[in-house]
Write a protein that holds these residues in place. Structure first.
Motif, PDB file in Angstrom:
ATOM      1  N   GLU A 147      10.865  18.495   4.242  1.00  0.00           N
ATOM      2  CA  GLU A 147       9.592  18.595   3.408  1.00  0.00           C
ATOM      3  C   GLU A 147       8.057  18.588   4.109  1.00  0.00           C
ATOM      4  O   GLU A 147       7.482  19.310   3.794  1.00  0.00           O
ATOM      5  N   PHE A 148       7.713  16.890   4.668  1.00  0.00           N
ATOM      6  CA  PHE A 148       6.428  16.781   4.705  1.00  0.00           C
ATOM      7  C   PHE A 148       6.202  17.875   5.723  1.00  0.00           C
ATOM      8  O   PHE A 148       5.093  17.931   5.995  1.00  0.00           O
ATOM      9  N   MET A 149       7.037  17.702   6.864  1.00  0.00           N
ATOM     10  CA  MET A 149       6.486  19.147   8.458  1.00  0.00           C
ATOM     11  C   MET A 149       6.235  20.272   7.276  1.00  0.00           C
ATOM     12  O   MET A 149       5.717  20.889   7.690  1.00  0.00           O
ATOM     13  N   GLU A 150       7.583  20.667   6.861  1.00  0.00           N
ATOM     14  CA  GLU A 150       6.930  21.972   5.714  1.00  0.00           C
ATOM     15  C   GLU A 150       5.784  22.116   5.097  1.00  0.00           C
ATOM     16  O   GLU A 150       4.980  23.164   5.134  1.00  0.00           O
ATOM     17  N   ASN A 151       5.559  21.561   4.779  1.00  0.00           N
ATOM     18  CA  ASN A 151       4.307  21.037   3.410  1.00  0.00           C
ATOM     19  C   ASN A 151       2.902  20.718   4.328  1.00  0.00           C
ATOM     20  O   ASN A 151       2.062  21.617   3.858  1.00  0.00           O
ATOM     21  N   TYR A 152       2.877  19.934   5.284  1.00  0.00           N
ATOM     22  CA  TYR A 152       1.858  19.447   6.139  1.00  0.00           C
ATOM     23  C   TYR A 152       2.383  19.926   7.920  1.00  0.00           C
ATOM     24  O   TYR A 152       2.031  19.255   8.461  1.00  0.00           O
ATOM     25  N   PRO A 153       1.946  20.577   8.016  1.00  0.00           N
ATOM     26  CA  PRO A 153       2.247  21.003   9.616  1.00  0.00           C
ATOM     27  C   PRO A 153       1.052  20.439  10.208  1.00  0.00           C
ATOM     28  O   PRO A 153       1.950  19.813  11.540  1.00  0.00           O
ATOM     29  N   SER A 154       0.453  20.749  10.202  1.00  0.00           N
ATOM     30  CA  SER A 154      -0.466  20.116  10.565  1.00  0.00           C
ATOM     31  C   SER A 154      -1.228  18.698  10.794  1.00  0.00           C
ATOM     32  O   SER A 154      -2.729  18.876  11.935  1.00  0.00           O
ATOM     33  N   GLU A 167       1.056  -1.422   0.127  1.00  0.00           N
ATOM     34  CA  GLU A 167       0.245   0.233   0.374  1.00  0.00           C
ATOM     35  C   GLU A 167       1.166   1.526   0.031  1.00  0.00           C
ATOM     36  O   GLU A 167       1.934   1.693   1.004  1.00  0.00           O
ATOM     37  N   ILE A 168       0.509   1.740  -0.387  1.00  0.00           N
ATOM     38  CA  ILE A 168       1.180   3.059  -1.205  1.00  0.00           C
ATOM     39  C   ILE A 168       0.661   4.380  -1.204  1.00  0.00           C
ATOM     40  O   ILE A 168      -0.011   4.501  -1.469  1.00  0.00           O
ATOM     41  N   THR A 169       1.113   5.418  -0.334  1.00  0.00           N
ATOM     42  CA  THR A 169      -0.228   6.745   0.118  1.00  0.00           C
ATOM     43  C   THR A 169       0.877   7.701  -0.442  1.00  0.00           C
ATOM     44  O   THR A 169       1.874   7.869  -0.126  1.00  0.00           O
ATOM     45  N   ARG A 170      -0.365   8.397  -2.045  1.00  0.00           N
ATOM     46  CA  ARG A 170       0.151   9.118  -2.328  1.00  0.00           C
ATOM     47  C   ARG A 170      -0.132  10.590  -2.291  1.00  0.00           C
ATOM     48  O   ARG A 170       0.925  11.830  -2.573  1.00  0.00           O
ATOM     49  N   CYS A 171      -1.407  10.655  -1.487  1.00  0.00           N
ATOM     50  CA  CYS A 171      -1.415  12.410  -0.654  1.00  0.00           C
ATOM     51  C   CYS A 171      -2.147  12.336   0.052  1.00  0.00           C
ATOM     52  O   CYS A 171      -3.112  11.413   0.738  1.00  0.00           O
ATOM     53  N   PHE A 172      -2.164  13.827   1.134  1.00  0.00           N
ATOM     54  CA  PHE A 172      -3.348  13.738   2.113  1.00  0.00           C
ATOM     55  C   PHE A 172      -4.210  15.110   2.144  1.00  0.00           C
ATOM     56  O   PHE A 172      -3.433  16.136   1.221  1.00  0.00           O
ATOM     57  N   ILE A 173      -5.265  14.854   2.272  1.00  0.00           N
ATOM     58  CA  ILE A 173      -5.790  15.976   1.852  1.00  0.00           C
ATOM     59  C   ILE A 173      -6.713  16.479   3.464  1.00  0.00           C
ATOM     60  O   ILE A 173      -7.704  15.582   4.090  1.00  0.00           O
ATOM     61  N   SER A 174      -7.128  18.014   3.564  1.00  0.00           N
ATOM     62  CA  SER A 174      -7.119  18.089   4.098  1.00  0.00           C
ATOM     63  C   SER A 174      -8.210  19.069   4.431  1.00  0.00           C
ATOM     64  O   SER A 174      -8.311  19.798   3.358  1.00  0.00           O
ATOM     65  N   GLU A 175      -8.666  20.013   5.469  1.00  0.00           N
ATOM     66  CA  GLU A 175      -9.947  20.791   5.311  1.00  0.00           C
ATOM     67  C   GLU A 175      -9.616  21.079   4.622  1.00  0.00           C
ATOM     68  O   GLU A 175      -8.593  22.149   3.894  1.00  0.00           O
ATOM     69  N   ASN A 176     -10.701  22.219   4.546  1.00  0.00           N
ATOM     70  CA  ASN A 176     -10.460  23.742   3.400  1.00  0.00           C
ATOM     71  C   ASN A 176     -10.464  23.307   1.790  1.00  0.00           C
ATOM     72  O   ASN A 176      -9.502  23.734   1.247  1.00  0.00           O
ATOM     73  N   SER A 177     -10.300  22.003   1.078  1.00  0.00           N
ATOM     74  CA  SER A 177      -9.908  20.685  -0.420  1.00  0.00           C
ATOM     75  C   SER A 177     -10.638  20.469  -0.726  1.00  0.00           C
ATOM     76  O   SER A 177     -11.716  19.718   0.119  1.00  0.00           O
ATOM     77  N   LEU A 178     -10.621  20.008  -1.938  1.00  0.00           N
ATOM     78  CA  LEU A 178     -11.778  19.780  -2.507  1.00  0.00           C
ATOM     79  C   LEU A 178     -11.084  17.900  -2.465  1.00  0.00           C
ATOM     80  O   LEU A 178      -9.805  17.938  -2.454  1.00  0.00           O
TER      81      LEU A 178
END
Length: 188
Positions: free
Chosen positions: A152-159, A66-77
């Motif tokens: 970079e993950f921490m920078e792109n997805y801090p929350s 299983e490969i995680t490609r992306c994360f989608i959080s609040e205020n996003s389609l």
């Protein structure tokens, strides 16, 4: 619904009647952690907007991993938009990794908005472009070392760092959970 309307109005203007129509078409959907918004092998049937929670895009590689490609959080389609538009089966999963609240539009309602609201296609296209850009630009560069990818993950997805399982972060970064634990320990 206020979050959705504010999001949409970033991409164009709508009058109150058009906003009311949008609100009437959107339905609230609650997903429990691990529920699927859309699944591989099925035709995506809806477009969602994340009000609360986190969804991940994932797939299985040819080794069955299983490969995680992306994360989608609040205020996003959230949508497998290419397959949604083409009306073909998806090869990916969109899965809630926290309890989620979304506002969803069926394919018929989404298309009907284009027929009724003047300028909707322009607004929709801008939203979809941003959605696709956000999902593609944040993929880690596998040629970088794992520590750089995690930084970079921490920078792109801090929350998200403390909201999602480490197994999903490790999968996204292309490292084992043990490696991720070592990286996190060395960064602190």
């Amino acid at each position: 619904m206020d979050e959705l309307i504010a999001y949409i109005l970033q991409f164009g203007s709508l009058n109150q009647q058009q906003i009311d129509l949008l609100i009437s078409k959107g339905k609230v959907l609650h997903l429990k952690k691990d529920d699927y918004f859309s699944e591989a092998g099925k035709i995506p049937g809806q477009v969602g907007f994340v009000v609360q929670g986190v969804v991940r895009g994932c797939y299985y590689n040819n080794k069955g991993e299983e490969i995680t490609r992306c994360f989608i959080s609040e205020n996003s389609l959230v949508c497998d938009y290419v397959n949604f538009e083409a009306n073909v089966s998806s090869s990916e999963y969109l899965q809630a990794i926290t309890d989620c609240q979304l506002i969803v539009f069926s394919k018929n309602d989404w298309e009907e908005l284009s027929q009724i609201i003047v300028g909707w296609d322009s607004i929709k296209n801008k939203m979809v472009q941003l959605c696709m850009y956000q999902k593609s630009r944040k993929n880690p560069v596998i040629s970088q070392d794992a520590s750089t990818r995690y930084m970079e993950f921490m920078e792109n997805y801090p929350s998200l760092i403390n909201r999602i399982p480490l197994s999903h972060i490790a999968s996204y970064l292309g490292v084992t959970q043990q490696s991720l634990s070592r990286i996190r320990k060395n960064i602190r």
